[in-house]
Design an enzyme around this catalytic site. Structure first.
Site, mmCIF file in Angstrom:
data_model
loop_
_atom_site.group_PDB
_atom_site.id
_atom_site.type_symbol
_atom_site.label_atom_id
_atom_site.label_comp_id
_atom_site.label_asym_id
_atom_site.label_seq_id
_atom_site.Cartn_x
_atom_site.Cartn_y
_atom_site.Cartn_z
ATOM 1 N N GLU A 1 -4.534 3.645 -8.018
ATOM 2 C CA GLU A 1 -3.678 2.625 -7.424
ATOM 3 C C GLU A 1 -3.750 1.349 -8.260
ATOM 4 O O GLU A 1 -4.837 0.819 -8.513
ATOM 5 C CB GLU A 1 -4.103 2.335 -5.986
ATOM 6 N N CYS B 1 0.823 -1.215 0.000
ATOM 7 C CA CYS B 1 0.000 0.000 0.000
ATOM 8 C C CYS B 1 0.855 1.262 0.000
ATOM 9 O O CYS B 1 0.463 2.282 -0.555
ATOM 10 C CB CYS B 1 -0.956 -0.009 1.184
#
Length: 481
Positions: free
Chosen positions: A377, A277
């Site tokens: 992302e 992440c």
């Protein structure tokens, strides 16, 4: 064999129950299965946690710390089994699994234990006695990319704080959680303090988040699911901690060491097959350094070629599943369609192991803020390069994101790098390649989440504060008890 839930200290028999296969991304083989839980299983686990809360919340801190120390020792004892399990179920290269997946989880617990030892449970503030107390029953929902690390950060901090836990591990990579259940029995953690319920989001995650017997939800995962979790928890005004996505930027300043910055940025982006992440997946490079930076990136990227994760020298294994592979490839295809230029990698199929879910580590250049790849992302080994003319422009580009989880700055002058780091709207920033520090708070700004994990701040997420007004003078009386 189908692995059952761990509820009230007992591994339940799952024979004959509906199961979820665990499919290895290494070759597509089924390597295990866990029971597919449902609302009734959640009810039983929450009841067990609630029953255990009364006694566990009153257990003296030294005893709670002793259990965490024993848990860390258990992880070390089972390091090889855990590493092999993680490598098989989510594709992490074995050397990385041993050091980063398991090794970091052990350090997580050590730093949390340090925080608990230093914690002041009662203090005088103004005319009040301020007392910290455990929040209650915690629902912990963990992801597949760093499953063991996330379980330790949530479960370790919660039980140190005096909470009890219902853990829902990812159904993609649940086998490591079953080993944790075995270790918890070995160290004789009281029954019901930690309960593990297997299943998917619809069957277990949603009823767990909405359960009226749950006092707090801690979730790590995508921003979209995080929004769903927050909405569902809001119905009963639960405390919520969210660690969500990121699209983090590394700013390379004009005095940065060339090769070191390239190696550091590529390591941040490509480690764990890009499934991190906090990965720095956007690099901002001065126009005058662009050609040299790209040439060096091409050379360094060759060392990240995908390989069999079971081999010690492999740097990049498969992504966690065929579904994740297809998602990453869709992002790459969209970037190409929008005009980003492939410097290396791309859509060519690679299969170091037959049937594996591999993606080529990919570097795009000519990437502009108008492209999806600049903002979305990917959660795979995909790096974008964007040139800039001024430092102010670089900071603006770095902050041009709905996320704010991580970032990096590269410079031969650390003080100059610090000045830039302080202008970045993100929860963590690494100077010259400094990586995760699990003794310091980790979490995000903006849509990267709410709350913090790791160390003192991660421990304190699981506490409530009570002010007993007019009782400050009685603090010494309590110390004598």
């Amino acid at each position: 064999m189908v692995i059952g839930h761990d509820i009230a200290g007992i591994r339940e028999d799952a024979a004959g129950l509906r199961a979820i296969d665990v499919v290895s991304p290494v070759d597509g083989a089924v390597i295990g299965a866990v029971v597919a839980g449902g609302p009734a299983d959640v009810d039983r686990a929450v009841a067990a946690a609630a029953d255990a809360f009364g006694s566990w919340s009153k257990t003296p801190m030294p005893q709670r710390i002793a259990h965490i120390v024993a848990l860390a020792e258990g992880l070390a004892r089972y390091r090889e089994l855990l590493a092999a399990t993680l490598s098989a179920e989510m594709g992490s290269p074995i050397a990385f699994a041993r050091s980063a997946q398991v090794g970091v989880a052990i350090v997580d617990l050590e730093r949390l234990a340090d925080a608990a030892r230093a914690h002041v449970e009662r203090e005088a503030v103004s005319n009040s006695l301020v007392v910290s107390e455990p929040v209650g029953v915690v629902a912990a929902i963990t992801p597949w990319n760093f499953p063991l690390h996330q379980i330790m950060l949530k479960v370790g901090a919660a039980i140190l704080a005096g909470c009890t836990v219902v853990l829902k591990p990812s159904e993609v990579a649940p086998l490591n959680a079953a080993i944790i259940g075995d270790i918890l029995r070995e160290i004789e953690l009281p029954a019901g303090v930690v309960n593990i319920v297997h299943g998917d989001g619809a069957g277990v995650g949603s009823p767990l988040v909405a359960h009226p017997g749950v006092d707090m939800v801690t979730f790590t995962g995508s921003r979209q699911v995080g929004e769903h979790v927050a909405r569902a928890a809001a119905a009963t005004i639960k405390k919520v901690a969210l660690e969500l996505g990121g699209k983090s930027a590394a700013i390379v300043l004009d005095d940065a060491p060339l090769e070191e910055s390239v190696r550091g940025v590529l390591a941040s982006c490509f480690a764990n097959a890009g499934q991190t992440c906090a990965a720095q997946t956007r690099v901002l490079v001065p126009e005058g350094m662009l050609d040299a930076w790209q040439r060096t990136a091409l050379e360094v990227a060759a060392g990240w070629a995908p390989g069999d994760p079971r081999e010690e020298g492999t740097a990049t294994g498969p992504v966690a599943s065929a579904l994740q592979r297809d998602r990453v490839r869709a992002h790459i295809a969209t970037a190409i369609d929008e005009g980003a230029r492939v410097l290396t990698g791309g859509l060519d199929i690679v299969e170091p192991t037959a049937g594996g879910a591999y993606v080529q580590p990919t570097i795009f250049t000519d990437v502009t803020p108008e492209m999806q790849i600049f903002h979305e992302e990917v959660f795979g080994p995909v790096l974008t390069i964007t040139p800039y003319a001024t430092v102010d422009e670089a900071v603006d580009l770095a902050n041009d994101s709905v996320y704010g989880l991580s970032g990096g700055v590269w410079s031969s002058e650390p003080r100059r790098a610090l000045d830039i780091a302080l202008r970045m709207r993100t929860g963590t920033v690494g100077i010259n390649g400094a990586g995760l520090d699990v003794g310091a708070p980790f979490g995000g700004y903006k849509q990267s989440g709410i709350g913090r994990e790791c160390g003192v701040h991660g421990f304190e997420e699981f506490l409530e504060l009570k002010s007993v007004m007019g009782a400050a003078a009685l603090l010494d009386d309590l110390r004598d008890r």
